[in-house]
Motif scaffolding. Structure first.
Motif, mmCIF file in Angstrom:
data_model
loop_
_atom_site.group_PDB
_atom_site.id
_atom_site.type_symbol
_atom_site.label_atom_id
_atom_site.label_comp_id
_atom_site.label_asym_id
_atom_site.label_seq_id
_atom_site.Cartn_x
_atom_site.Cartn_y
_atom_site.Cartn_z
ATOM 1 N N MET A 1 1.087 12.259 17.924
ATOM 2 C CA MET A 1 1.327 10.999 17.229
ATOM 3 C C MET A 1 0.216 9.998 17.477
ATOM 4 O O MET A 1 -0.255 9.865 18.591
ATOM 5 N N LYS A 2 -0.149 9.302 16.422
ATOM 6 C CA LYS A 2 -1.140 8.232 16.583
ATOM 7 C C LYS A 2 -0.388 6.901 16.631
ATOM 8 O O LYS A 2 0.343 6.563 15.683
ATOM 9 N N VAL A 3 -0.587 6.157 17.699
ATOM 10 C CA VAL A 3 0.135 4.897 17.880
ATOM 11 C C VAL A 3 -0.872 3.738 17.885
ATOM 12 O O VAL A 3 -1.980 3.873 18.409
ATOM 13 N N MET A 4 -0.454 2.625 17.316
ATOM 14 C CA MET A 4 -1.309 1.440 17.270
ATOM 15 C C MET A 4 -0.565 0.282 17.933
ATOM 16 O O MET A 4 0.620 0.078 17.661
ATOM 17 N N VAL A 5 -1.238 -0.427 18.825
ATOM 18 C CA VAL A 5 -0.624 -1.595 19.462
ATOM 19 C C VAL A 5 -1.420 -2.832 19.047
ATOM 20 O O VAL A 5 -2.634 -2.902 19.286
ATOM 21 N N VAL A 6 -0.749 -3.773 18.417
ATOM 22 C CA VAL A 6 -1.409 -5.017 18.005
ATOM 23 C C VAL A 6 -1.323 -6.011 19.157
ATOM 24 O O VAL A 6 -0.231 -6.259 19.689
ATOM 25 N N TYR A 59 -3.088 2.178 7.625
ATOM 26 C CA TYR A 59 -2.959 3.070 6.477
ATOM 27 C C TYR A 59 -4.090 4.107 6.469
ATOM 28 O O TYR A 59 -3.850 5.305 6.392
ATOM 29 N N GLU A 60 -5.317 3.617 6.620
ATOM 30 C CA GLU A 60 -6.479 4.522 6.546
ATOM 31 C C GLU A 60 -6.516 5.508 7.699
ATOM 32 O O GLU A 60 -7.016 6.624 7.562
ATOM 33 N N ASN A 61 -5.992 5.102 8.848
ATOM 34 C CA ASN A 61 -6.049 5.983 10.018
ATOM 35 C C ASN A 61 -4.753 6.762 10.235
ATOM 36 O O ASN A 61 -4.566 7.387 11.271
ATOM 37 N N GLY A 86 4.967 1.665 4.631
ATOM 38 C CA GLY A 86 5.525 2.921 5.140
ATOM 39 C C GLY A 86 5.190 3.223 6.585
ATOM 40 O O GLY A 86 5.339 4.362 7.029
ATOM 41 N N ILE A 87 4.722 2.217 7.328
ATOM 42 C CA ILE A 87 4.381 2.475 8.735
ATOM 43 C C ILE A 87 5.513 1.974 9.634
ATOM 44 O O ILE A 87 5.787 0.769 9.678
ATOM 45 N N PRO A 88 6.189 2.870 10.343
ATOM 46 C CA PRO A 88 7.281 2.435 11.210
ATOM 47 C C PRO A 88 6.754 1.550 12.336
ATOM 48 O O PRO A 88 5.693 1.803 12.891
ATOM 49 N N CYS A 89 7.525 0.512 12.651
ATOM 50 C CA CYS A 89 7.043 -0.539 13.547
ATOM 51 C C CYS A 89 8.058 -0.926 14.589
ATOM 52 O O CYS A 89 9.256 -0.926 14.302
ATOM 53 N N PHE A 90 7.571 -1.395 15.726
ATOM 54 C CA PHE A 90 8.440 -2.060 16.701
ATOM 55 C C PHE A 90 8.144 -3.542 16.656
ATOM 56 O O PHE A 90 7.002 -3.964 16.845
#
Ligand code: AMP
Ligand code: GLY
Length: 423
Positions: A1-6, A59-61, A86-90
């Motif tokens: 899984m690729k996860v992104m943290v803002v 989206y791109e990644n 469409g990106i699931p978020c916390f």
């Protein structure tokens, strides 16, 4: 899984380290992150408030899951924008993040649903606020309605101070639009407790309690800061008090937000004061606290990403959320002069033993070296079976971390230890 943290502070570093424990995670991106996180995440130079760029990057990644940690992007609607793509978020959507974004909203919510908090008045006209202050009981608390980088609360010990606060917030607009309205509220006393809670709008699962240390210097002297250290659990927060808070504050808040059509999903932060008349809400935040997260997440024994996904999918009730029975301490090392003027660019070094326990908040990469780049530079943490042990270990690790112009408080956890002795 690729996860992104803002986000890019110590809180985000702690979240990233916890998420990395999940075996399905292959890559973690931090937007923007900071130079001190380079071993734990790929930092991408996109500001946490640049919602369009965040969505495009995700989206791109082909990001599989996003965590939006700071208040500003949440209040701006980052979760709504990511979800729409469409990106699931916390994190809460914009409608729910208002619980932190507007103090007028949160105070009115508490009043409407009978949630205990300080009595208050709301003003949008400085003349009326000043007239009210002529006869109001002192000390009194003046709060800007909107986000103000944690500086929008003035505890006025004289009438003149309260009036000056009104003038600077409402007339000089020192916090911009955040000062269009103000809340003037009763001054409360008692120990403060921070409780972060996972909630999906159906279930509320409080995490281990904690205690922040907001003043810059030892013995709670000096200016207010973003937080100079934390301990968990908070010894003032007994099982009996926890039950009262669950029944009179946590669950009623969840129900109130649902009733308002603003279901809150994410981490809801309750800033509480244990007053002689019982626990009252000082503030809500729509996110993990900083530096509370740095002591709470290390004590989490269950898998953070699994819990976050359960929140998103509204199945928190079926998810295990287990905390260690031990204690944790975080000592923030800051740049001399913080929270006012300070120098940056000093190389940060630390022992390899300390490194996994250091959450970096304000650092940059310069010619391959990690250098200071903020007021609060990093938080040094430790866990132990006892609070006393955690404090000792954290300070032993502080001695293994170096940068020029560093300063830190020497008494993190001292008040908590005194409370333990009294028990
Ligand atoms: P906040 O920015 O809302 O976190 O408030 C900053 C700090 O101001 C809190 O942590 C409390 O220590 C203090 N504070 C806020 N509201 C009150 C109040 N009504 N009475 C006493 N202290 C308060
Ligand atoms: N430590 C307080 C906050 O995160 O707002």
């Amino acid at each position: 899984m690729k996860v992104m943290v803002v986000g890019g502070g110590g809180r985000e570093h702690a979240i990233i380290r916890s998420i990395a424990k999940n075996p399905t995670v292959t890559e973690i991106f931090a937007l923007p992150g900071n130079g001190g996180m380079k071993d734990d995440a790929t930092c991408v130079p996109i500001a946490a408030t640049d919602i369009d760029a965040i969505v495009t990057f995700a989206y791109e990644n082909k990001i599989d899951y996003a965590v939006v940690a700071p208040d500003d992007p949440l209040v701006l609607g980052a979760v709504d924008a990511l979800t729409a793509h469409g990106i699931p978020c916390f994190g809460p959507n914009k409608a729910a993040a208002i619980i932190e974004g507007s103090k007028v909203f949160s105070k009115n919510l508490m009043k409407k649903y009978g949630i205990p908090t300080a009595t208050y008045e709301v003003f949008d006209d400085p003349a009326k606020a000043l007239a009210y202050l002529e006869t109001a009981e002192i000390p009194i608390v003046v709060k800007a309605d909107g986000l103000a980088l944690g500086k929008g609360v003035i505890i006025a010990t004289t009438r003149e101070e309260a009036m000056d606060a009104v003038r600077s917030i409402m007339e000089d607009k020192v916090f911009g639009k955040s000062g269009n309205q103000i809340v003037v509220e009763e001054f409360l006393t008692g120990p403060e407790v921070s409780v972060l809670a996972f909630t999906d709008g159906k279930t509320m699962v409080p995490m281990v309690s904690s205690m922040d240390h907001k003043r810059a210097h030892d013995n709670d002297e000096g200016l207010n800061t973003g937080g100079m250290g934390t301990i968990a659990p908070n010894p003032y927060y007994t099982a009996d008090i926890a039950k009262v808070c669950m029944d009179t504050i946590f669950l009623p808040t969840m129900a109130a937000m649902n009733a308002e059509g603003r279901t809150f999903k994410g981490c809801l932060y309750f800033g509480l004061m244990l007053t002689p008349k019982g626990p009252k809400v000082i503030e809500y935040n729509c996110r993990f606290g900083d530096p509370e997260t740095q002591v709470v997440l290390p004590l989490l024994e269950s898998d953070l990403l699994t819990i976050m996904q359960a929140v998103t999918e509204e199945r928190l009730a079926d998810c295990e959320v287990k905390f260690s029975t031990g204690s944790a301490c975080c000592v923030v090392m800051a740049s001399e002069g913080y929270p006012q003027k300070y120098d940056k660019g000093f190389p940060i070094t630390m022992s390899e033993e300390a490194r996994p326990h250091v959450f970096v908040a304000g650092a940059a990469l310069k010619d391959g070296a990690v250098v200071t780049n903020g007021g609060r530079v990093l938080g040094v943490t430790a866990m132990d079976d006892t609070l006393e042990g955690a404090i000792k270990k954290a300070y032993a690790r502080v001695a293994e971390v170096h940068f020029d112009n560093a300063f830190y408080r020497h008494d993190i956890g001292k008040r908590a230890m005194a409370a333990l002795v009294k028990e």
